[in-house]
Design an enzyme around this catalytic site. Sequence first.
Site, PDB file in Angstrom:
ATOM      1  N   HIS A   1       5.895  -0.867  -2.828  1.00 17.62           N
ATOM      2  CA  HIS A   1       5.407  -0.182  -4.034  1.00 17.62           C
ATOM      3  C   HIS A   1       5.499   1.345  -3.923  1.00 17.62           C
ATOM      4  O   HIS A   1       4.884   2.056  -4.705  1.00 17.62           O
ATOM      5  CB  HIS A   1       3.964  -0.617  -4.350  1.00 17.62           C
ATOM      6  CG  HIS A   1       3.872  -2.033  -4.849  1.00 17.62           C
ATOM      7  ND1 HIS A   1       2.696  -2.730  -4.960  1.00 17.62           N
ATOM      8  CD2 HIS A   1       4.838  -2.893  -5.271  1.00 17.62           C
ATOM      9  CE1 HIS A   1       2.941  -3.953  -5.423  1.00 17.62           C
ATOM     10  NE2 HIS A   1       4.228  -4.077  -5.605  1.00 17.62           N
TER      11      HIS A   1
ATOM     12  N   ASN B   1       0.831  -1.206   0.000  1.00 19.76           N
ATOM     13  CA  ASN B   1       0.000   0.000   0.000  1.00 19.76           C
ATOM     14  C   ASN B   1       0.865   1.256   0.000  1.00 19.76           C
ATOM     15  O   ASN B   1       1.920   1.303   0.628  1.00 19.76           O
ATOM     16  CB  ASN B   1      -0.938  -0.003   1.203  1.00 19.76           C
ATOM     17  CG  ASN B   1      -1.874  -1.198   1.157  1.00 19.76           C
ATOM     18  OD1 ASN B   1      -2.072  -1.776   0.090  1.00 19.76           O
ATOM     19  ND2 ASN B   1      -2.422  -1.572   2.295  1.00 19.76           N
TER      20      ASN B   1
HETATM   21  P1  OAD Z   1      -6.253  -5.907  -4.732  1.00 19.46           P
HETATM   22  O1  OAD Z   1      -7.224  -4.783  -4.937  1.00 19.46           O
HETATM   23  O2  OAD Z   1      -5.815  -6.699  -5.918  1.00 19.46           O
HETATM   24  O3  OAD Z   1      -6.859  -6.969  -3.705  1.00 19.46           O
HETATM   25  C1  OAD Z   1      -7.451  -6.570  -2.515  1.00 19.46           C
HETATM   26  C2  OAD Z   1      -7.701  -7.812  -1.687  1.00 19.46           C
HETATM   27  O4  OAD Z   1      -8.195  -7.378  -0.434  1.00 19.46           O
HETATM   28  C3  OAD Z   1      -8.693  -8.809  -2.254  1.00 19.46           C
HETATM   29  O5  OAD Z   1      -8.163 -10.121  -2.158  1.00 19.46           O
HETATM   30  C4  OAD Z   1      -9.911  -8.654  -1.341  1.00 19.46           C
HETATM   31  O6  OAD Z   1     -10.607  -9.891  -1.154  1.00 19.46           O
HETATM   32  C5  OAD Z   1      -9.254  -8.239  -0.049  1.00 19.46           C
HETATM   33  N1  OAD Z   1     -10.101  -7.462   0.874  1.00 19.46           N
HETATM   34  C6  OAD Z   1     -11.134  -6.640   0.597  1.00 19.46           C
HETATM   35  N2  OAD Z   1     -11.641  -6.094   1.716  1.00 19.46           N
HETATM   36  C7  OAD Z   1     -10.897  -6.568   2.747  1.00 19.46           C
HETATM   37  C8  OAD Z   1     -10.906  -6.380   4.156  1.00 19.46           C
HETATM   38  N3  OAD Z   1     -11.784  -5.576   4.752  1.00 19.46           N
HETATM   39  N4  OAD Z   1      -9.987  -7.045   4.915  1.00 19.46           N
HETATM   40  C9  OAD Z   1      -9.076  -7.865   4.331  1.00 19.46           C
HETATM   41  N5  OAD Z   1      -9.018  -8.086   2.997  1.00 19.46           N
HETATM   42  C10 OAD Z   1      -9.914  -7.456   2.217  1.00 19.46           C
HETATM   43  O7  OAD Z   1      -5.016  -5.272  -3.967  1.00 19.46           O
HETATM   44  P2  OAD Z   1      -3.524  -5.758  -3.841  1.00 19.46           P
HETATM   45  O8  OAD Z   1      -3.430  -7.246  -3.727  1.00 19.46           O
HETATM   46  O9  OAD Z   1      -2.910  -4.938  -2.784  1.00 19.46           O
HETATM   47  O10 OAD Z   1       0.441  -2.360  -7.356  1.00 19.46           O
HETATM   48  O11 OAD Z   1      -2.928  -5.335  -5.211  1.00 19.46           O
HETATM   49  C11 OAD Z   1      -1.561  -5.571  -5.400  1.00 19.46           C
HETATM   50  C12 OAD Z   1      -0.953  -4.498  -6.227  1.00 19.46           C
HETATM   51  O12 OAD Z   1      -1.643  -4.419  -7.467  1.00 19.46           O
HETATM   52  C13 OAD Z   1      -1.054  -3.100  -5.675  1.00 19.46           C
HETATM   53  O13 OAD Z   1      -0.071  -2.774  -4.734  1.00 19.46           O
HETATM   54  C14 OAD Z   1      -0.908  -2.276  -6.890  1.00 19.46           C
HETATM   55  C15 OAD Z   1      -1.875  -3.036  -7.762  1.00 19.46           C
HETATM   56  O14 OAD Z   1      -1.850  -2.873  -9.045  1.00 19.46           O
HETATM   57  C16 OAD Z   1       1.094  -1.263  -7.771  1.00 19.46           C
HETATM   58  O15 OAD Z   1       0.589  -0.161  -7.723  1.00 19.46           O
HETATM   59  C17 OAD Z   1       2.464  -1.530  -8.262  1.00 19.46           C
END
Ligand code: OAD
Length: 252
Positions: A120, A103
């Site tokens: 990131h 994040n």
């Molecule tokens: P995503 O938006 O891909 O995934 C978010 C995750 O959080 C999903 O698996 C949801 O199920 C979960 N989620 C939603 N609400 C939640 C809650 N209240 N508690 C726990 N989990 C919850 O986000 P990231 O995996 O962080 O990269 O994405 C990875 C990277 O892709 C980011 O850092 C960004 C993006 O493109 C860059 O900017 C380089």
Amino acid sequence: MDVPADILELARGARRVTVLTGAGASAESGIPTFRDAQTGLWTNLRPEDLATPEAWYRDPPRVWAWYAWRTRIAATCVPHAGHRAIAEWGRRDGVTMKVVTQNVDDLHERGGSEDVAHVHGSLFRHKCDVCNAQYRGVLDLPVEQVERLEPPDCEQCGMGRIRPDIVWFGEALDERVFGAAIEAVEGADLLVVVGTSGIVYPAAGLPGVARAQGIPVIEINPHGSDLFDQLDHAWEVAAGKGLPAIVAALDD
Ligand code: OAD
């Protein structure tokens, strides 16, 4: 809320805990995740269309305006109980806590965590797109969404423009920061993965690094993730509920 027994046992036994977080860890603070719909002016755009070097060089004011808006949202959000629970866990006697986050907000720090690796980058750091010098000036963040906003010029080299110090799609991670993240994972005796879809590498490879060392991996995610085959235990719960429940149960 009852914590699953396997998870509680691992949490109670852990002395060196590393927490890997993604956008879901900030969701309950009001920051939309990447796979959520965008709002307002940006409804029809995907982050992949704005968070790239190509988008930046094509139209810097457009990308700068999008980041100004995201920075304003992040700055006005506050950490939730999950952020605070991670910090509280790290303050316990005999526990070392490290946070590795994808994040770009600062909610872990404002929630009290001290050792945070932003693999990131950060919305609150800026650098020149030519000479890489860090920008120290004060930013003017518009209160309303705007479509375009002129980024400052670099005063160091006089040639570049100031851009967010964020890793965009197609860019390499900062080796020093990612090295610290790998160390944090390899040095842990428990990895807690919170709120990441597990599809963006190399960060998504970190649970595999833990597994290769025999370090147990648990996941907190209400919808599960692509990491399912790399986990010892998954708990389908929101970060703001599950993490405080674990920390509250450590002494029971
Ligand atoms: P995503 O938006 O891909 O995934 C978010 C995750 O959080 C999903 O698996 C949801 O199920 C979960 N989620 C939603 N609400 C939640 C809650 N209240 N508690 C726990 N989990 C919850 O986000 P990231 O995996 O962080 O990269 O994405 C990875 C990277 O892709 C980011 O850092 C960004 C993006 O493109 C860059 O900017 C380089």
